[in-house]
Motif scaffolding. Structure first.
Motif, PDB file in Angstrom:
ATOM      1  N   HIS A   1       0.861  -1.292   0.021  1.00  0.00           N
ATOM      2  CA  HIS A   1       0.098   0.034   0.039  1.00  0.00           C
ATOM      3  C   HIS A   1       0.759   1.312  -0.116  1.00  0.00           C
ATOM      4  CE1 HIS A   1      -3.380  -2.564   0.533  1.00  0.00           C
ATOM      5  NE2 HIS A   1      -2.924  -2.957   1.562  1.00  0.00           N
ATOM      6  N   GLU A   2       1.964   1.241   0.147  1.00  0.00           N
ATOM      7  CA  GLU A   2       3.056   2.307   0.374  1.00  0.00           C
ATOM      8  C   GLU A   2       4.456   1.762   0.076  1.00  0.00           C
ATOM      9  OE1 GLU A   2       3.714   6.401   2.791  1.00  0.00           O
ATOM     10  OE2 GLU A   2       3.077   4.670   3.793  1.00  0.00           O
ATOM     11  N   TRP A   3       5.031   1.585  -1.043  1.00  0.00           N
ATOM     12  CA  TRP A   3       6.353   1.167  -1.326  1.00  0.00           C
ATOM     13  C   TRP A   3       7.467   1.962  -0.844  1.00  0.00           C
ATOM     14  CZ3 TRP A   3       8.361  -3.261  -1.845  1.00  0.00           C
ATOM     15  CH2 TRP A   3       9.890  -3.573  -2.314  1.00  0.00           C
ATOM     16  N   PHE A   4       7.254   3.443  -0.969  1.00  0.00           N
ATOM     17  CA  PHE A   4       8.090   4.368  -0.249  1.00  0.00           C
ATOM     18  C   PHE A   4       7.151   5.396   0.255  1.00  0.00           C
ATOM     19  CE2 PHE A   4       7.214   4.952  -4.999  1.00  0.00           C
ATOM     20  CZ  PHE A   4       6.684   6.274  -4.780  1.00  0.00           C
ATOM     21  N   ASP A   5       7.764   6.349   1.135  1.00  0.00           N
ATOM     22  CA  ASP A   5       7.340   7.354   1.885  1.00  0.00           C
ATOM     23  C   ASP A   5       6.852   8.219   0.804  1.00  0.00           C
ATOM     24  OD1 ASP A   5       6.145   9.178   3.388  1.00  0.00           O
ATOM     25  OD2 ASP A   5       8.029   9.620   4.518  1.00  0.00           O
TER      26      ASP A   5
ATOM     27  N   THR B   1       5.308  -6.033  -9.319  1.00  0.00           N
ATOM     28  CA  THR B   1       5.085  -5.021 -10.219  1.00  0.00           C
ATOM     29  C   THR B   1       5.964  -3.650  -9.586  1.00  0.00           C
ATOM     30  OG1 THR B   1       3.079  -4.334 -10.307  1.00  0.00           O
ATOM     31  CG2 THR B   1       3.559  -5.573 -12.039  1.00  0.00           C
ATOM     32  N   ASN B   2       6.555  -2.870 -10.490  1.00  0.00           N
ATOM     33  CA  ASN B   2       6.910  -1.573  -9.691  1.00  0.00           C
ATOM     34  C   ASN B   2       5.657  -0.559  -8.976  1.00  0.00           C
ATOM     35  OD1 ASN B   2       9.687  -1.675  -9.969  1.00  0.00           O
ATOM     36  ND2 ASN B   2       9.396  -0.918 -12.033  1.00  0.00           N
ATOM     37  N   PRO B   3       5.854   0.096  -8.329  1.00  0.00           N
ATOM     38  CA  PRO B   3       4.898   1.077  -7.659  1.00  0.00           C
ATOM     39  C   PRO B   3       4.421   1.960  -8.568  1.00  0.00           C
ATOM     40  CG  PRO B   3       6.743   1.558  -6.632  1.00  0.00           C
ATOM     41  CD  PRO B   3       7.020   0.311  -7.325  1.00  0.00           C
ATOM     42  N   SER B   4       3.129   2.553  -8.389  1.00  0.00           N
ATOM     43  CA  SER B   4       3.048   3.711  -9.285  1.00  0.00           C
ATOM     44  C   SER B   4       3.690   4.931  -8.997  1.00  0.00           C
ATOM     45  CB  SER B   4       1.166   4.261  -9.007  1.00  0.00           C
ATOM     46  OG  SER B   4       0.976   5.527  -9.477  1.00  0.00           O
ATOM     47  N   THR B   5       4.399   5.333  -9.899  1.00  0.00           N
ATOM     48  CA  THR B   5       5.325   6.737  -9.608  1.00  0.00           C
ATOM     49  C   THR B   5       4.781   7.853 -10.000  1.00  0.00           C
ATOM     50  OG1 THR B   5       6.558   5.889 -11.450  1.00  0.00           O
ATOM     51  CG2 THR B   5       7.252   5.230  -9.384  1.00  0.00           C
TER      52      THR B   5
ATOM     53  N   PHE C   1      -0.652   6.700  -5.611  1.00  0.00           N
ATOM     54  CA  PHE C   1       0.652   7.154  -5.875  1.00  0.00           C
ATOM     55  C   PHE C   1       1.478   6.169  -4.895  1.00  0.00           C
ATOM     56  CE2 PHE C   1       4.025  10.053  -4.078  1.00  0.00           C
ATOM     57  CZ  PHE C   1       4.724   9.988  -5.362  1.00  0.00           C
ATOM     58  N   GLY C   2       2.651   5.658  -5.066  1.00  0.00           N
ATOM     59  CA  GLY C   2       3.508   4.692  -4.215  1.00  0.00           C
ATOM     60  C   GLY C   2       3.064   3.192  -4.070  1.00  0.00           C
ATOM     61  N   GLN C   3       1.646   2.903  -4.579  1.00  0.00           N
ATOM     62  CA  GLN C   3       1.154   1.554  -4.293  1.00  0.00           C
ATOM     63  C   GLN C   3       1.483   0.654  -5.375  1.00  0.00           C
ATOM     64  OE1 GLN C   3      -3.130   1.727  -3.675  1.00  0.00           O
ATOM     65  NE2 GLN C   3      -2.960   3.078  -2.162  1.00  0.00           N
TER      66      GLN C   3
END
Length: 177
Positions: free
Chosen positions: A50-54, A124-128, A155-157
């Motif tokens: 739910h939040e790959w990065f801050d 997969t990669n998160p939404s950036t 965003f970030g997920q």
């Protein structure tokens, strides 16, 4: 066969900016080009689906003429290209073979093959895209802003897994004569 890969490089980008009208309403406008985001604090990896990065460390770069019309960003965002990484990839494929000699000219071969034997998910990669985030006063928030219909709040997920990354088993028997 064991495959261990670090995450693929990712960059936070944006193609839109927010316009605050005199009457207090906010609208999301499209800029002329896609741009990298501005970074406001060091990248911290939460490593959750739910939040790959801050996500609170990114804002949109300023635009030349934010008057509600399509504008152009005044500079490139401060986040460098490919400075972040997505999820790592780990995979274990294995095979077992056994030959059986029935006669001098007839040979059988049994095969058992397993792909992704440990059934480790390959995300997969998160939404950036900052265009998929929620904003209040140009700061990312956890909930979608209800007045922005194009805001998906992703965003970030991480929203999926790689194709054909589930465990697959295969058995075969071959006779050669």
């Amino acid at each position: 066969i064991t495959t261990l890969e670090s995450g693929t490089p990712i960059t936070v980008t944006t193609g839109n900016y927010f316009y605050q009208a005199a009457n207090g309403t906010t609208s999301q406008q499209g800029a002329s080009l896609t741009n990298r985001a501005d970074i406001t604090k060091p990248v911290h990896y939460v490593k959750s689906l739910h939040e790959w990065f801050d996500t609170t460390g990114f804002v949109r770069p300023p635009v030349v003429d934010p008057n509600g019309q399509t504008s152009t960003f005044s500079r490139i965002g401060t986040l460098g290209r490919n400075q972040m990484v997505g999820p790592a990839y780990r995979n274990l494929d294995t095979s077992l073979f056994k030959d059986f000699n029935f006669t001098e000219k007839v040979v059988g071969e049994f095969r058992a093959e397993a792909f992704n034997l440990t059934n480790t998910p390959a995300f997969t990669n998160p939404s950036t895209s900052l265009d998929n985030c929620s904003y209040a006063n140009n700061i990312v928030t956890a909930a979608c802003a209800p007045n922005l219909s194009s805001d998906s709040g992703s965003f970030g997920q991480i929203n999926g897994t790689r194709s054909h990354s589930e465990r697959q088993l295969q058995l075969a028997f071959r006779i050669t004569f």
